[in-house]
Design an enzyme around this catalytic site. Structure first.
Site, short mmCIF file in Angstrom:
data_model
loop_
_atom_site.label_atom_id
_atom_site.label_comp_id
_atom_site.label_asym_id
_atom_site.label_seq_id
_atom_site.Cartn_x
_atom_site.Cartn_y
_atom_site.Cartn_z
CG HIS A 157 -1.69 -1.24 1.44
ND1 HIS A 157 -2.91 -1.49 0.89
CD2 HIS A 157 -1.35 -2.35 2.13
CE1 HIS A 157 -3.32 -2.71 1.25
NE2 HIS A 157 -2.38 -3.25 2.00
CB SER A 278 11.58 23.44 -15.07
OG SER A 278 10.79 24.61 -15.10
CE LYS A 284 10.65 20.32 -10.98
NZ LYS A 284 9.22 20.54 -11.06
CD GLU A 291 7.60 13.00 -15.35
OE1 GLU A 291 7.57 13.42 -14.20
OE2 GLU A 291 7.77 13.74 -16.33
#
Ligand code: ARG
Length: 472
Positions: A157, A278, A284, A291
Site C-alpha cells: 500500500h 524546467s 528543477k 514519465e
C-alpha cells in the site's frame, strides 16, 4: 499506374479520396524487405516445381535484388501512387525485367503475401524485443549483485512494511521481465508457420511446394488451413498483448524510479542524460524519461484494443478491414524497442543512494512483525496475541517519537511483561531482512541464490536468442 496491374474490372481511375483511404503504401512500406524475400522464395519454388522457366526465375531474382537496392539507396522512393508495398515492388520489378515480372504472382494472392510479410515482420521483431529484454535482465542482475546488503523499506500500500534489500527488489523486476521474455518465445513457437502458398483463400491448382518456401524463409512448417491462414491475425494480437504486458511492467518500474528520485525519497539519482530541466524553475531536474515510458504504455494498450476490435465479427476469410492491423503493431514495436533500450541505459547509469535507503528503514516500524514472530517462537504465544502486544509497543514508540527498532529493552518490557531480554535483538532491520530465509525470500543469502539461478538461465537464453535471430 497501380490501377493497371491491380485490376481488370475497374475501368475508371480511383478517386483521390479513395486512394487516401485505401492505399497502405504510406505505412506498409516498412515491409519492403519481407516482401522481397517472400517473393524470392516464391519465385525459386515456382521454378523448382516447373511452374516458371529457369530463365524467368533468373530475371525475377535478379530484378528483385535490384528493386531492393533501389529502395535502400533511395533511387526507388516508396511514396508513389501504388496501392501497397506488394503492388509497388511488383510494378517496379516489371518495369525493370519486363514480361517475366508478370509471372511472379502465379499461385499467389496478396492475401497470402501480406499474411506472410506481416508474420515475418512480427516474428523478427519478437526476436529483437526478446533479446533486448535479456539485456535489461542482465542490468537488473548487475545492480542486484551489488546491493544484496543494502536495506530498503519493503512496502505494501506504498506504506513501510518490512525491511528488504535493494537487490531483492531488482530481482523482482528481473523475474517479471523473464516472464515477458518467455511470452515472446512462446508466441514465436506457436506462430512460426508459413502462410505462403495459401493464395486467395482456398489454396491453388498449381503444384506449389509450401514446405520448400516455408523452410527457405526460416519457418518450422507451412500453416495447416489456407482459409484460416489468410484471415488470421492472432500472431499480431499476441505480439500486441506481449508488448502491452511488457510496457505495463516498464511503467510500474518507471513509477518507482520517479518516486525514488523525488526529494522525499532520494533513493536514486538518474543520470543527467535521462533528466530534463524546467523552462521556468532553474532548480528543477525532471524525470521525463521514466514519465514518458509510463505514458507510452497507454498507446501499447490502445493498439491491442484497436486490433481486437478490428478483428471482431469479421467473416472468413480476408477482409480489407484487416489492413488496419499494421500501424498499431508498427507503433507498439517501435515503442517497445526504444523503451527497452532507454530503460536499460537508465538502470545502468542510475546512482543508488544506499544511505538514504537505509535511513528510510528507521521509520515505519519495519521490524514489528519480527517482534511478533519472536513472541510466538519464544514465549509460546498465539500469533494473534503477539500481534496485539506488538500493536501496543508500536503505539508506545509513536508516543515517544521513536521507531520500534530504537526502543530500549526497558521500554519494551514496560509495555508487556511477556517481552523478554532477547527481544531487542530481533528488532534490528538488517537481522530482520536476513531472517526471511524461506525460499524466494529477501534474506541476502536467498537473494544471492535468486541471482545465481537467473544468471544461469540468462546464459542459456542468450545462446539460444542469438540462434533465433540468425536462423531467420
Ligand atoms: N494492403 C493490403 C493489406 O494490408 C494487402 C492485401 C490486399 N488484398 C486484397 N484482397 N485486397 O491488407
Amino acid at each position: 499506374m497501380s490501377k493497371k496491374i491491380a485490376s481488370a474490372r475497374i475501368q475508371t481511375d480511383s478517386s483521390e479520396l479513395l486512394k487516401e483511404l485505401n492505399n497502405s503504401l504510406p505505412f506498409d512500406r516498412v515491409l519492403y524487405r519481407e516482401d522481397i524475400e517472400g517473393s524470392k522464395a516464391h519465385a525459386y519454388m515456382l521454378m523448382k516445381q516447373g511452374i516458371i522457366s529457369p530463365e524467368d526465375y533468373e530475371k525475377i531474382d535478379m530484378g528483385l535484388e535490384r528493386v531492393l537496392d533501389e529502395i535502400e539507396s533511395g533511387t526507388f522512393s516508396l511514396d508513389g501512387d501504388d496501392e501497397d508495398i506488394h503492388m509497388a515492388v511488383e510494378r517496379r520489378l516489371t518495369e525493370i525485367i519486363g514480361d517475366a515480372g508478370k509471372r511472379l504472382h502465379t499461385a499467389r494472392s496478396r492475401n497470402d503475401q501480406v499474411a506472410l510479410d506481416f508474420r515475418l515482420y512480427v516474428l523478427r521483431h519478437g526476436d529483437t524485443i526478446a533479446n533486448l529484454i535479456l539485456d535489461l535482465i542482465e542490468s537488473f542482475i548487475t545492480v542486484a549483485e551489488k546491493h544484496t546488503d543494502t536495506l530498503l523499506p519493503g512496502m505494501t500500500h506504498l506504506q513501510h512494511a518490512q525491511p528488504i534489500n535493494f537487490g531483492y527488489h531488482m530481482m523482482a523486476y528481473a523475474s517479471m521481465f523473464k516472464r515477458d521474455y518467455e511470452r515472446f518465445v512462446d508466441s514465436k513457437e506457436r506462430n512460426n508457420l508459413s502462410p505462403l502458398g495459401c493464395a486467395a483463400l482456398a489454396g491453388t491448382p498449381h503444384p506449389v511446394d509450401r514446405r520448400l518456401t516455408a523452410s527457405l524463409l526460416g519457418f518450422k512448417a507451412p500453416t495447416l488451413n489456407c482459409l484460416d491462414s489468410v484471415s488470421d491475425r492472432d500472431f499480431a494480437l499476441e505480439m500486441l498483448f506481449n508488448i502491452a504486458t511488457l510496457m505495463m511492467h516498464i511503467s510500474r518500474l518507471s513509477e518507482e524510479l520517479i518516486l525514488w528520485s523525488t526529494s522525499e525519497f532520494g533513493f536514486i539519482r538518474l543520470s543527467d542524460k535521462h533528466a530534463t530541466g524546467s523552462s521556468i524553475m532553474p532548480q528543477k531536474k525532471n524525470p521525463d524519461i521514466p514519465e514518458l515510458l509510463r505514458g507510452k504504455t497507454g498507446r501499447a494498450y490502445g493498439n491491442l484494443l484497436s486490433l481486437l476490435t478490428v478483428m471482431k465479427g469479421l467473416p472468413l476469410a480476408y477482409n480489407k478491414d484487416t489492413q488496419e492491423d499494421k500501424e498499431g503493431v508498427f507503433d507498439s514495436v517501435r515503442t517497445a524497442e526504444l523503451s527497452l533500450r532507454v530503460l536499460k541505459e537508465m538502470i545502468d547509469e542510475m546512482q543508488v543512494n544506499e544511505e538514504a535507503m537505509e535511513r528510510a528503514c528507521n521509520r515505519g516500524h519495519l521490524s514489528a512483525t519480527d517482534l511478533a514472530d519472536y513472541l510466538v517462537k519464544n514465549a509460546g504465544l498465539p500469533f494473534r496475541d503477539a500481534y496485539h502486544i506488538v500493536g501496543n509497543v508500536v503505539n508506545y514508540a509513536e508516543e515517544l517519537g521513536k521507531d520500534i527498532s530504537e526502543l530500549t529493552l526497558q521500554e519494551l518490557k514496560s509495555v508487556d511483561s511477556r517481552i523478554d531480554d532477547g527481544a531487542c535483538g530481533v528488532l534490528d532491520n538488517r537481522k530482520s531482512m536476513n531472517a526471511r530465509q524461506s525460499e524466494g525470500g529477501t534474506a541476502a543469502k536467498r537473494t544471492e541464490e535468486q541471482i545465481e539461478t537467473l544468471k544461469r538461465w540468462l546464459q542459456v537464453q542468450k545462446a539460444e536468442g542469438k540462434r533465433q535471430v540468425s536462423s531467420r
